[in-house]
Design a protein around this motif. Structure first.
Motif, mmCIF file in Angstrom:
data_model
loop_
_atom_site.group_PDB
_atom_site.id
_atom_site.type_symbol
_atom_site.label_atom_id
_atom_site.label_comp_id
_atom_site.label_asym_id
_atom_site.label_seq_id
_atom_site.Cartn_x
_atom_site.Cartn_y
_atom_site.Cartn_z
ATOM 1 N N VAL A 1 -63.640 51.753 -26.076
ATOM 2 C CA VAL A 1 -63.606 50.517 -26.861
ATOM 3 C C VAL A 1 -64.564 49.484 -26.278
ATOM 4 N N ASP A 2 -64.585 49.401 -24.940
ATOM 5 C CA ASP A 2 -65.473 48.434 -24.288
ATOM 6 C C ASP A 2 -66.944 48.747 -24.559
ATOM 7 N N ALA A 3 -67.265 50.048 -24.570
ATOM 8 C CA ALA A 3 -68.647 50.442 -24.849
ATOM 9 C C ALA A 3 -69.036 50.098 -26.282
ATOM 10 N N MET A 4 -68.120 50.327 -27.219
ATOM 11 C CA MET A 4 -68.365 49.979 -28.622
ATOM 12 C C MET A 4 -68.565 48.476 -28.773
ATOM 13 N N ARG A 5 -67.723 47.731 -28.095
ATOM 14 C CA ARG A 5 -67.798 46.266 -28.192
ATOM 15 C C ARG A 5 -69.119 45.760 -27.609
ATOM 16 N N THR A 6 -69.526 46.363 -26.494
ATOM 17 C CA THR A 6 -70.793 45.969 -25.884
ATOM 18 C C THR A 6 -71.967 46.284 -26.806
ATOM 19 N N THR B 1 -67.947 38.893 -36.186
ATOM 20 C CA THR B 1 -66.567 39.105 -36.626
ATOM 21 C C THR B 1 -66.111 40.509 -36.241
ATOM 22 N N ILE B 2 -66.974 41.498 -36.462
ATOM 23 C CA ILE B 2 -66.663 42.874 -36.051
ATOM 24 C C ILE B 2 -66.483 42.944 -34.542
ATOM 25 N N TYR B 3 -67.372 42.289 -33.813
ATOM 26 C CA TYR B 3 -67.287 42.248 -32.344
ATOM 27 C C TYR B 3 -65.938 41.694 -31.904
ATOM 28 N N ALA B 4 -65.487 40.620 -32.546
ATOM 29 C CA ALA B 4 -64.224 39.975 -32.162
ATOM 30 C C ALA B 4 -63.020 40.836 -32.484
ATOM 31 N N LEU B 5 -63.095 41.595 -33.570
ATOM 32 C CA LEU B 5 -61.948 42.391 -34.004
ATOM 33 C C LEU B 5 -61.778 43.675 -33.189
ATOM 34 N N ILE B 6 -62.844 44.185 -32.588
ATOM 35 C CA ILE B 6 -62.746 45.403 -31.784
ATOM 36 C C ILE B 6 -61.781 45.187 -30.612
ATOM 37 N N ARG B 7 -61.933 44.082 -29.927
ATOM 38 C CA ARG B 7 -60.973 43.659 -28.905
ATOM 39 C C ARG B 7 -60.668 42.202 -29.216
ATOM 40 N N LEU C 1 -59.533 35.436 -30.530
ATOM 41 C CA LEU C 1 -59.275 34.431 -31.560
ATOM 42 C C LEU C 1 -60.417 33.436 -31.694
ATOM 43 N N TYR C 2 -60.989 33.027 -30.557
ATOM 44 C CA TYR C 2 -62.041 32.016 -30.580
ATOM 45 C C TYR C 2 -63.302 32.507 -31.268
ATOM 46 N N ILE C 3 -63.538 33.802 -31.235
ATOM 47 C CA ILE C 3 -64.705 34.364 -31.912
ATOM 48 C C ILE C 3 -64.410 34.644 -33.375
ATOM 49 N N PRO D 1 -74.705 32.141 -32.365
ATOM 50 C CA PRO D 1 -73.656 33.085 -32.595
ATOM 51 C C PRO D 1 -72.314 32.455 -32.281
ATOM 52 N N SER D 2 -71.305 32.808 -33.050
ATOM 53 C CA SER D 2 -69.998 32.249 -32.804
ATOM 54 C C SER D 2 -69.216 33.246 -31.992
#
Length: 259
Positions: free
Chosen positions: A4-9, A190-196, A199-201, A257-258
């Protein structure tokens, strides 16, 4: 199996690239300003709003505030440098009330970031509390950044500008490139924030998608009428924003970027 961390990165790296495109999207506007030696009817608000947003996210990404936020820190440092260049160019080629307004807004940006930095360092001593305070402020000002391409800093002013666009049936001074870049930037983060879940993103980027879609709808509705108005002015010997609107429309199919 990819973690998951690799996907998020990976998504974050793509988000950084898109965000860089967002920061560079006003280049046609400033090339025009450079050539004309005048800011004409362009507003400085989108650029000082984005500058403030980038500086706050840069504070949020610092190790002493929110550890392990390298992607947030790097892209917003780049965004801060780029937006500062835009504001300086605006100051150089504006005069009178416009220059004074731009200068006061720039000083306001610096004052806000300086105050926030001092407050969190003096009164908040844990990463959690610092992240909470700066994160809330980032959400607020990131929403303002998404509203800024419509030349507003509050929702009420957004509605006022949209009414003006609808009344004149022209989007000449609402750059398409900025609207498109904002859309893809919001979507990616938004996709980045939802992977892990963060809320702030999530909050500002979800809203940013809606604001960007609104702008793109206006471009679709008033693209033809804008071209007609520009063509009529050219016949009268006036110069409009034809090159920017036409080129952007042909080249595109449609945070800071937010984070």
């Amino acid at each position: 199996m990819v973690s998951v961390d690799a996907m998020r990165t990976a998504v974050g790296i793509v988000g950084n690239a898109i965000a860089l495109g967002l920061f560079l999207s006003p280049l046609p506007t400033f090339i025009r300003i450079w050539k004309k030696k005048s800011v004409e009817e362009f507003s400085v608000i989108p650029y000082v709003a984005t500058l403030l947003n980038c500086m706050l996210w840069m504070v949020y990404g610092l190790p002493i505030v929110h550890p392990n936020s390298t992607l947030v820190l790097t892209i917003n440092a780049a965004g801060t440098a780029i937006e500062l260049c835009y504001v300086i160019l605006y100051l150089v080629f504006s005069d009178g009330p416009k220059r004074l307004k731009a200068l006061l807004l720039l000083l306001g940006d610096l004052g806000i970031v300086g105050a926030v930095s001092a407050i969190i360092l003096i009164f908040f001593h844990t990463h959690e509390r610092r992240s909470l305070v700066v994160g809330i402020l980032c959400v607020i000002f990131c929403i303002i950044m998404y509203l800024a391409p419509l030349t507003v800093m509050l929702v009420t002013l957004l509605l006022m500008l949209q009414s003006s666009v609808i009344k004149t049936k022209s989007v000449e001074y609402m750059p398409l490139s900025l609207s498109v870049a904002s859309f893809f930037n919001g979507l990616c983060w938004t996709i980045y924030a939802l992977i892990r879940f963060d809320l702030y993103i999530t909050i500002p980027n979800t809203l940013g998608l809606l604001f960007s879609i609104t702008q793109l709808v206006l471009h679709v509705l008033y693209y033809k009428s804008t071209k007609m108005q520009i063509a009529e002015r050219k016949k009268k010997g006036e110069v409009g924003l034809t090159d920017v609107v036409a080129v952007d429309s042909l080249k595109t199919s449609t945070i800071a970027p937010s984070h």
